[in-house]
Design a protein around this motif. Structure first.
Motif, short mmCIF file in Angstrom:
data_model
loop_
_atom_site.label_atom_id
_atom_site.label_comp_id
_atom_site.label_asym_id
_atom_site.label_seq_id
_atom_site.Cartn_x
_atom_site.Cartn_y
_atom_site.Cartn_z
N LEU A 1 0.83 -1.28 -0.11
CA LEU A 1 -0.20 -0.05 0.13
C LEU A 1 0.71 1.43 -0.01
N ALA A 2 2.09 1.11 0.54
CA ALA A 2 2.80 2.24 0.67
C ALA A 2 3.52 3.08 -0.57
N HIS A 3 3.43 2.14 -1.88
CA HIS A 3 3.62 2.56 -3.07
C HIS A 3 2.88 2.69 -4.09
N SER A 4 1.50 2.15 -3.55
CA SER A 4 0.80 1.97 -4.45
C SER A 4 -0.55 3.27 -5.07
N ARG A 5 -0.24 3.75 -6.23
CA ARG A 5 -1.40 4.61 -6.75
C ARG A 5 -2.80 4.10 -7.14
N VAL A 6 -2.69 2.66 -7.35
CA VAL A 6 -3.75 2.02 -7.82
C VAL A 6 -4.55 1.87 -6.23
N ALA A 7 -4.07 1.50 -5.25
CA ALA A 7 -4.70 1.57 -3.94
C ALA A 7 -5.21 3.04 -3.66
N GLY B 1 16.61 4.32 -1.83
CA GLY B 1 16.90 5.08 -0.53
C GLY B 1 15.98 4.78 0.50
N GLU B 2 14.90 3.94 0.66
CA GLU B 2 14.33 3.75 1.77
C GLU B 2 14.96 2.66 2.66
N SER C 1 9.04 -2.60 -5.84
CA SER C 1 10.35 -2.52 -5.78
C SER C 1 11.17 -1.45 -6.22
N GLU C 2 10.88 -1.01 -7.40
CA GLU C 2 11.46 0.07 -8.27
C GLU C 2 11.32 1.33 -7.56
N ARG C 3 10.30 1.46 -6.53
CA ARG C 3 10.06 2.70 -5.79
C ARG C 3 10.69 2.73 -4.55
#
Ligand code: NCD
Length: 323
Positions: free
Chosen positions: A169-175, A242-243, A237-239
């Motif tokens: 959910l952290a990286h999901s624009r779809v969500a 640096g995290e 994972s592409e996003r």
């Protein structure tokens, strides 16, 4: 010049009535995109003479192809530009690139970019209508619309359904777009992921409306329990660059949050399984479930064309454009 553009940057550009109208128009195009040969309806021409430019700075299979097909099915000219081949790679700003395309009389610019906010920047710079095909981790409104169309087709309604969205959910624009869209249409939404993959405040992205309708759970069984619709997300994972590390490893994530025939049994017996694609088989979803009778994943792709036809018409067929 009056502003007659009909951008679609966020689901928040639409109220529930407009969403339902787009779903209804999408329904009317279903035969046109699913029947072939002699069965196929006559070619549609509502966008004849119009130009749709697909400006994609990130990878895409489904979204780009379906926007191109949608434009062509309605008689428009469709042009695809990929980011690496455009002049932004030579230092031109996004707004300047968009203004140049606008000067060639594009009627709609469909944009995908890794920067959350890209579609809005372009919408402020051009005369054409801008459609967001995914901006960073922000939104992907047409995916939410095609997901709503798929759910409505299978369940006959959206209001009152329990929809669980599982995964990154952290990286999901779809969500994010789905939370807004499903809440507007009256569904109850569960978000299910390890704590490290749930962004703080995600349940409040739509204010009071989503605060009331969204529940966050951290065990897959709790997320799936009695759900009508199960929506799985890929780990983006592409996003992650640096995290700090968000989960021990993919195998561990798959073991605790992966959808298998065993875990799917917690959902309602007639629950449908969705995924926006691309799927990582064996990670967030087992091959048996992905290919099983309850998966509607390829139907989502077909709905993508019908819904994008409706969205392009809304974007382009507005009152006569003032010069
Ligand atoms: C999604 C995206 O690009 O946001 N895919 C899609 O548009 N169908 C989800 C993803 O990449 O995992």
């Amino acid at each position: 010049m009056t502003d007659v553009s009909r951008h679609l940057v966020s689901i928040n550009d639409l109220d529930a009535t407009e969403i339902v109208k787009l779903l209804d128009v999408g329904d009317s195009y279903w035969p046109a995109i699913t029947s072939t040969g002699d069965e196929a309806p006559k070619k549609l021409t509502s966008l004849r003479g119009r130009t749709v430019i697909n400006l994609f700075f990130e990878n895409s299979t489904r979204t780009r192809t379906s926007f191109e097909l949608a434009a062509k099915r309605l008689g428009a000219d469709a042009i695809n530009i990929s980011g690496s081949a455009s002049s932004t790679a030579k230092g031109e700003t996004l707004a300047d690139t968009a203004r140049n395309l606008d000067s060639m009389r594009a009627d709609a610019i469909v944009v995908r970019h890794s920067f959350g906010g890209a579609a809005e920047v372009i919408a402020k710079s051009v005369r054409a209508s801008v459609i967001n095909a995914g901006d960073g981790q922000h939104e992907h409104p047409t995916q939410a619309l095609l997901d709503a169309a798929t759910i409505r087709r299978h369940k006959g309604r959206i209001e009152g359904l329990d929809v669980v969205i599982v995964g990154d959910l952290a990286h999901s624009r779809v969500a994010r777009s789905n939370i807004l869209c499903l809440a507007k249409l009256g569904a109850r939404i569960r978000l299910c992921a390890p704590r490290t993959l749930v962004p703080r405040g995600i349940e409040e992205i739509g204010g009071e409306l989503t605060r009331e309708r969204v529940r966050i759970v951290h065990r897959l069984e709790d997320g799936l329990d009695g759900a009508d619709v199960v929506m799985m997300l890929r780990v983006q994972s592409e996003r992650f660059e640096g995290e700090a590390c968000r989960f021990p490893n993919t195998r561990e994530l798959s073991r605790t949050f992966g959808l298998s025939e065993r875990t799917l049994a917690y959902a309602k017996p007639d629950a449908i399984v969705m995924h926006p694609g691309p799927m990582n088989r064996g990670v967030e979803i087992s091959p048996q479930v992905a290919d099983g009778a309850r998966a509607v994943i390829l139907q989502q792709v077909s709905w993508g064309v019908a819904i994008r036809m409706a969205v392009l018409e809304r974007a382009i067929l507005v009152d006569v454009k003032a010069e």
